[in-house]
Design an enzyme around this catalytic site. Structure first.
Site, PDB file in Angstrom:
ATOM      1  N   ASP A 127      84.245  47.758  49.119  1.00  0.00           N
ATOM      2  CA  ASP A 127      83.651  46.617  50.297  1.00  0.00           C
ATOM      3  C   ASP A 127      83.854  45.357  50.189  1.00  0.00           C
ATOM      4  O   ASP A 127      83.007  44.364  50.607  1.00  0.00           O
ATOM      5  CB  ASP A 127      82.117  46.538  48.782  1.00  0.00           C
ATOM      6  CG  ASP A 127      81.383  47.719  49.669  1.00  0.00           C
ATOM      7  OD1 ASP A 127      81.295  48.269  50.705  1.00  0.00           O
ATOM      8  OD2 ASP A 127      80.816  48.430  48.507  1.00  0.00           O
ATOM      9  N   ASP A 132      81.031  54.186  55.989  1.00  0.00           N
ATOM     10  CA  ASP A 132      80.961  52.689  56.190  1.00  0.00           C
ATOM     11  C   ASP A 132      82.114  51.610  55.960  1.00  0.00           C
ATOM     12  O   ASP A 132      82.348  50.476  56.437  1.00  0.00           O
ATOM     13  CB  ASP A 132      79.955  52.237  54.982  1.00  0.00           C
ATOM     14  CG  ASP A 132      79.328  53.171  54.879  1.00  0.00           C
ATOM     15  OD1 ASP A 132      79.342  54.772  54.763  1.00  0.00           O
ATOM     16  OD2 ASP A 132      77.463  52.515  54.032  1.00  0.00           O
TER      17      ASP A 132
HETATM   18  N1  GLY Z   1      76.997  50.426  53.141  1.00  0.00           N
HETATM   19  C1  GLY Z   1      76.445  50.452  52.226  1.00  0.00           C
HETATM   20  C2  GLY Z   1      74.885  51.330  53.177  1.00  0.00           C
HETATM   21  O1  GLY Z   1      74.999  51.209  54.270  1.00  0.00           O
HETATM   22  O2  GLY Z   1      74.152  51.698  52.793  1.00  0.00           O
END
Ligand code: GLY
Length: 396
Positions: free
Chosen positions: A112, A170
């Protein structure tokens, strides 16, 4: 009527056909004003708290530390308010909250880092060229790159014993930090990792209808996918709304960054899947999962709509022609919904977040029908992108 003829008719007192009104464009200034007032309230309410706002639970604001995946969005939204208003007040606040994430420059605990640093320091660098922001971003790109494994050809998303080598859709969003780092430093390695990751995801994450699985678990020995599952969606084979939005945004961004036609083609395929989906509601704000049980009473996810709208505006420019116009129309419909009282919170309510009715992790029983800080971030981004897109190609 062309502009010269219109000007002459106007000067002669003859009636001039008005340019078609753009209701969304007209709403943007008051929406930015409302957002600024709401976030003034947020800043006052969280003064003295060392954390960053993420959501609400039981009506109370939830604050998180820098290692939370959402930490970069509040500073990023403050940068967008600075960009929209030019007011020094927002720059000062954005700088202060951005610097709370300094330690993330060396964080290697998950994928992230791109979300955290590129939304905060990245926007700060784009708008101010403050030299030490650049240093943090380049360190962050190095930290993120440590999670790349060449046998798999992708960045490992999580260290979670449920999977040997999980990669989630993601993760596409973290690649912009890497393409930026190569352009800025001249070191091609970051970009190469981003391209390998995007290629691997393109090969393994998508179904024939262009919807995406959430998690692909790879076997790191062979580099091949071992399982395709969900973590936050309704079922392994469902179309979790935010995941689709991350894929759309990710391939649109990578098409812009690399000019690779296969990324543009994938972004268009995803947009087609979403735009034509029979369960996309009339207001174009998706249910939390396109295959959620209980539709039409399933909760909506305004965060998915905001991410989608922002991506569609960029994709409309890349696709061009009638397809581009249709994509921009869809983004406009979404933003008209999000700027309406159905989704935009009244001043002082909603924990001082902007948008209501988002879903974070329904199967985990968390963050259901709540505000989410990343919904606000992509909402503000989409409004600024829409204004820029419409101004650069005014209606004929
Ligand atoms: N990247 C985590 C979510 O979209 O919840």
């Amino acid at each position: 009527m062309n502009m010269r003829i219109a000007a002459v008719c106007g000067a002669l007192g003859m009636p001039v056909a008005a340019a078609p009104a753009d209701e969304l464009l007209e709403r943007i200034p008051s929406t930015i004003e409302a957002a600024a007032a709401q976030y003034e309230g947020m800043l006052a309410a969280i003064q003295g708290d060392p954390g960053l706002p993420r959501t609400t639970a039981g009506g109370k604001r939830v604050m998180v530390g820098p290692k939370d995946w959402t930490s970069g969005f509040f500073p990023g939204s403050l940068w967008y308010l600075h960009e929209a208003t030019k007011a020094p007040r927002w720059r000062e606040a954005a700088d202060a909250y951005t610097r709370r994430l300094d330690s993330i420059r060396h964080f290697t605990g998950n994928h992230d880092v791109g979300f955290m640093l590129y939304c905060s320091y990245g926007n700060g660098w784009r708008l101010t060229k403050t030299p030490d922001y650049r240093d943090v971003l380049l360190d962050g790109a190095k930290a993120l790159s440590t999670r790349f494994h060449s046998a798999v050809g992708a960045i490992k998303s999580w260290d979670n014993p449920r999977w040997k080598y999980p990669v989630i859709i993601d993760n596409m969003m973290n690649l912009e930090l890497l393409t930026w780092a190569s352009a800025e430093s001249g070191d091609a390695r970051f970009r190469d990792i981003a391209v390998r990751h995007a290629d691997t995801t393109l090969a393994n994450h998508f179904r024939p209808d262009a919807s995406t699985w959430h998690v692909v678990g790879y076997d790191p020995e062979t580099g091949k996918p071992a399982v395709k599952q969900t973590h936050q969606g309704a079922t392994d084979d469902s179309a979790w709304a935010r995941g689709q939005a991350w894929g759309l945004y990710g391939y649109t961004m990578m098409a812009r960054e690399t000019k690779n036609p296969s990324y543009l083609a994938q972004a268009r395929r995803i947009a087609g899947f979403l735009a034509k989906h029979p369960r996309l509601p009339a207001d174009a704000v998706p249910y939390w999962d396109f295959d959620a049980p209980g539709i039409p009473d399933a909760p909506r996810d305004a965060s998915a709509a905001a991410i989608m709208a922002s991506a569609l505006i960029e994709l409309s420019g890349l696709a061009g022609g009638d397809e581009g116009k249709a994509l921009l129309d869809l983004a406009r419909r979404q933003l008209l919904s999000l700027t309406s009282p159905a989704y935009l919170a009244p001043k002082g309510e909603n924990g001082s977040f902007l948008l209501m009715h988002c879903v974070g992790h329904l199967p985990g029983g968390k963050e259901i029908d709540v505000p989410l800080v990343y919904a606000d971030y992509y909402f503000l981004e989409a409004l600024l992108r829409y204004r820029a897109a419409v101004r650069s190609t005014p209606p004929k």
